[in-house]
Design a protein around this motif. Structure first.
Motif, short mmCIF file in Angstrom:
data_model
loop_
_atom_site.label_atom_id
_atom_site.label_comp_id
_atom_site.label_asym_id
_atom_site.label_seq_id
_atom_site.Cartn_x
_atom_site.Cartn_y
_atom_site.Cartn_z
N UNK A 1 -15.31 10.28 -35.50
CA UNK A 1 -16.36 10.74 -36.37
C UNK A 1 -17.00 9.42 -37.04
N UNK A 2 -15.94 8.65 -37.42
CA UNK A 2 -16.27 7.28 -38.11
C UNK A 2 -17.15 6.58 -37.17
N UNK A 3 -16.65 6.35 -35.71
CA UNK A 3 -17.07 5.58 -35.07
C UNK A 3 -18.57 6.03 -34.84
N UNK A 4 -18.70 7.12 -34.46
CA UNK A 4 -20.00 7.69 -33.99
C UNK A 4 -21.02 7.62 -35.37
N UNK A 5 -20.55 7.78 -36.35
CA UNK A 5 -21.41 7.62 -37.80
C UNK A 5 -21.79 6.04 -37.84
N UNK A 6 -20.83 5.13 -37.51
CA UNK A 6 -21.29 3.77 -37.51
C UNK A 6 -22.16 3.31 -36.57
N UNK A 7 -22.07 3.64 -35.37
CA UNK A 7 -22.64 3.39 -34.34
C UNK A 7 -24.21 3.94 -34.56
N UNK A 8 -24.33 5.08 -35.09
CA UNK A 8 -25.70 5.98 -35.24
C UNK A 8 -26.51 5.06 -36.35
N UNK A 9 -25.65 4.96 -37.56
CA UNK A 9 -26.28 4.11 -38.59
C UNK A 9 -26.76 2.82 -38.22
N UNK A 10 -25.92 2.10 -37.36
CA UNK A 10 -26.14 0.62 -37.22
C UNK A 10 -27.49 0.76 -36.28
N UNK A 11 -27.52 1.70 -35.14
CA UNK A 11 -28.64 1.91 -34.31
C UNK A 11 -29.96 2.15 -35.03
N UNK A 12 -30.08 2.92 -36.00
CA UNK A 12 -31.05 3.41 -36.87
C UNK A 12 -31.56 2.22 -37.83
N UNK A 13 -30.61 1.63 -38.19
CA UNK A 13 -30.76 0.42 -38.94
C UNK A 13 -31.64 -0.77 -38.20
N UNK A 14 -31.21 -1.25 -37.00
CA UNK A 14 -31.75 -2.01 -35.95
C UNK A 14 -33.01 -1.66 -35.63
N UNK A 15 -33.42 -0.35 -35.15
CA UNK A 15 -34.72 0.28 -34.88
C UNK A 15 -35.63 0.14 -35.87
N UNK A 16 -35.24 0.60 -37.18
CA UNK A 16 -36.13 0.39 -38.19
C UNK A 16 -36.67 -1.24 -38.31
N UNK A 17 -35.51 -1.94 -38.43
CA UNK A 17 -35.91 -3.51 -38.61
C UNK A 17 -36.90 -3.97 -37.41
N UNK A 18 -36.63 -3.56 -35.87
CA UNK A 18 -37.52 -3.96 -34.98
C UNK A 18 -38.93 -3.39 -35.28
N UNK A 19 -39.12 -2.32 -35.85
CA UNK A 19 -40.63 -2.02 -35.89
C UNK A 19 -41.20 -2.48 -37.56
N UNK A 20 -40.36 -3.39 -38.22
CA UNK A 20 -40.91 -4.02 -39.19
C UNK A 20 -41.29 -5.41 -39.05
N UNK A 21 -42.50 -5.72 -39.03
CA UNK A 21 -43.05 -6.81 -38.63
C UNK A 21 -42.95 -7.99 -39.73
N UNK A 22 -43.56 -7.78 -40.85
CA UNK A 22 -43.52 -8.88 -41.86
C UNK A 22 -42.09 -9.30 -42.40
N UNK A 23 -42.08 -10.45 -42.45
CA UNK A 23 -40.57 -11.09 -42.90
C UNK A 23 -40.45 -10.75 -44.27
#
Length: 598
Positions: free
Chosen positions: A94-116
């Motif tokens: 559960x911890x592994x899935x939670x960490x991977x899911x949260x990391x994915x969400x964080x990276x995706x949010x950052x990917x669609x954030x254009x301005x520095x």
């Protein structure tokens, strides 16, 4: 017999040392295993940054920057996901899935954030959410929350110290090989050391220092240690008294505004921002001493958020005035967001009084910062809509637009300097910072020389729009008669003989360093260009007369200025500086025509 005993003793000590090292290494690795998602991303970060330093990455600047930020967001979000699961004592999977899911969400949010700027805001929001991730559950008190974050920031300080010591030691070791033994170091050796240690090993070391028992509670000791004494002294006798004194200053300024019936100055924004951030952080740090601290600290904890009411009101008035005049920018958006968050916290404190939940403070601000980084309600989207509207109304007011389409450019005199081109440049650069220039395309539809004539081409869009509008790129808002500038857009054409050569282009900014090219050293001084290496002497090109002439006449073509010895001529296409009794060059772009010795 004595020798034999000594040998046995040494062997025992070696075994004990080996066993201790193995135990310490295993303990550190056991800690890292708890956070697999950020560990993998940190390893990827270390590999990527070293490949980037070695010029093995062929991506553009924006793509590389996006990857760095996505990795950073994934690391913070993944760690928050693991801590959330560990705080609830969930299973390993559960911890592994939670960490991977949260990391994915964080990276995706950052990917669609254009301005520095918004990427940095998103990272700040994720860090604040990380502070409360393990404690967003029932049955946990503020003492455990405070203990974890105290250890988290202590671990951060220890990791930073370890990075400085290790990087400094390795750098000194490499330098000694080079100085003492003449060993040639690989290119960018020092950059690889600092990037690897600071970008990978330092954060990994921080993860090993995080507390394993997330339910451990902080309690004041009857015989406090050195760290507790230091924090107590800093909070009780330095930070809190200074904050109270500064609160008096801000309230005195508010009284002055009411008496004079004037609007707050623009600087009030940064003053209240720092006051609110430092004060709120001090409130959280001072919480354990709420019953045993000094009278000033106890008074501060009871009334801190009430002291924010007046500064927040002043900030709201100042922001309303600024946005009404110049529209929304990412900075003003975040300042307004922080202001409304402070107002909400004031209301929350008034309702809860002595039952304040410390988790609410970082978690609520972190959530707002994350939400402000994405979506049509985010800082970038709101800024684009506001600034496009501002520019459209401003251009219509100046007669440059008719029914939403470009009509005519500014005249040469109007576009060179003054508040009109300065206002246009300010809006264009704001839109560029949030990747919003494409929203201006409808204004130039049907125009033969439209800045958007080549679809998909983003380079130099600002300069193309400035050219169409007739706006000088160096125009500023304030009027100073000694400030001069010119900018020539036409191509530079030069005829040279067989003994001359053209070298360049060169550019001079406020912090430019000397150039070394083709055996010459080119340096721009206060009001002159110095070129050495052409002959035995230094050739000097005096720019002061040109600066003075710009007070009365603007050139139509690139200006040529020769050195005192006639060996070097500068062909200048862009110059910004100050004339008068103290002439100096601020920015300049030029080529050199060098006449070699016979």
């Amino acid at each position: 017999m004595a020798v034999k005993d000594l040998s046995l003793t040494c062997t025992s000590q070696e075994r004990l040392l080996t066993a201790s090292l193995k135990y310490c290494l295993k303990a550190r690795l056991d800690e890292l295993v708890r956070y697999p998602a950020p560990v993998v991303l940190l390893l990827a970060f270390g590999i990527f940054i070293n490949l980037d330093i070695a010029d093995a990455i062929t991506l553009g600047d924006d793509s590389r920057s996006r990857i760095y930020f996505c990795l950073g967001a994934g690391i913070l979000a993944g760690l928050a996901g693991h801590l959330s699961a560990l705080g609830r004592h969930r299973a390993v999977l559960f911890s592994l899935a939670s960490g991977v899911l949260a990391a994915t969400v964080g990276a995706v949010l950052m990917f669609f954030t254009a301005a520095t700027s918004q990427r940095l805001v998103l990272l700040g929001g994720l860090l604040l959410l990380l502070m409360a991730a393990a404690y967003w559950r029932r049955g946990v008190g503020p003492a455990a929350f405070w203990q974890f974050n105290f250890r988290l920031f202590t671990a951060g300080g220890m990791a930073l110290l370890a990075v400085l010591i290790l990087c400094g030691g390795l750098a000194a070791l490499l330098a000694s090989f080079n100085c003492l033994f003449g060993v040639s170091l690989p290119e960018h050796a020092y950059e690889h050391v600092w990037a690897t240690v600071a970008g990978m090993f330092g954060p990994l070391f921080l993860l090993t220092l995080l507390p394993r028992d997330l339910d451990d509670r902080f309690a004041l000791e009857t015989s406090p240690g050195l760290v507790e004494k230091a924090v107590s002294a800093l909070i009780n006798y330095a930070l809190v008294p200074l904050l109270l004194a500064y609160a008096l200053v801000l309230h005195a300024y508010a009284i002055k505004i009411l008496i004079g019936w004037s609007m707050p100055r623009g600087e009030i924004g940064s003053l209240v921002l720092y006051f609110g951030i430092i004060g709120t952080a001090a409130y959280m740090v001072a919480w354990p001493w709420r019953d045993q601290g000094s009278w000033a600290l106890r008074w501060f904890l009871r009334l801190w958020f009430l002291l924010l009411i007046t500064p927040v009101a002043m900030l709201l008035v100042a922001m309303w005035q600024r946005i009404a005049q110049y529209g929304v920018t990412p900075e003003r958006y975040c300042l307004c967001l922080f202001t409304f968050w402070l107002a909400g916290i004031v209301v929350y404190m008034a309702v809860r009084r002595r039952q304040v939940d410390l988790r609410i403070i970082p978690a609520s601000l972190g959530l707002l910062l994350v939400l402000s980084s994405v979506g049509p309600w985010g800082a970038s989207a709101v800024t684009i809509r506001s600034q496009v509207s501002q520019l459209t109304r401003f251009l219509e007011g100046q007669g440059l637009l008719s029914h939403g389409h470009f009509k005519k450019p500014l005249s040469e005199d109007e576009g060179e300097s003054g508040p009109v081109p300065a206002r246009i440049n300010s809006i264009l650069h704001t839109l560029e910072s949030v990747n919003g220039l494409d929203r201006l395309k409808p204004l130039f539809d049907g125009l033969q020389n439209s800045p958007f004539a080549q679809p998909g081409v983003r380079e130099n869009v600002v300069s193309k729009i400035q050219k169409v509008l007739g706006v000088s790129p160096v125009a500023s808002g304030g009027f100073d008669p000694s400030q001069v500038s010119f900018w020539i857009m036409t191509p530079l054409s030069m005829e040279i003989d067989a003994r001359s050569r053209v070298v360049g282009p060169f550019s001079k900014t406020e912090d430019a360093k000397p150039y070394t090219v083709q055996g010459m050293t080119v340096e721009v001084g206060k009001a002159e260009i110095r070129v050495s290496g052409v002959t035995g002497n230094t050739s000097r090109i005096n720019i002061a007369p040109l600066l003075q002439s710009l007070l009365t006449k603007k050139p139509k073509d690139p200006v040529r200025v020769s050195s005192d010895d006639g060996r070097v001529t500068a062909a200048i296409g862009y110059l910004q500086g100050q004339a008068g009794t103290h002439p100096h060059i601020k920015n300049m772009e030029f080529w050199l025509i060098v006449r070699d010795a016979p």
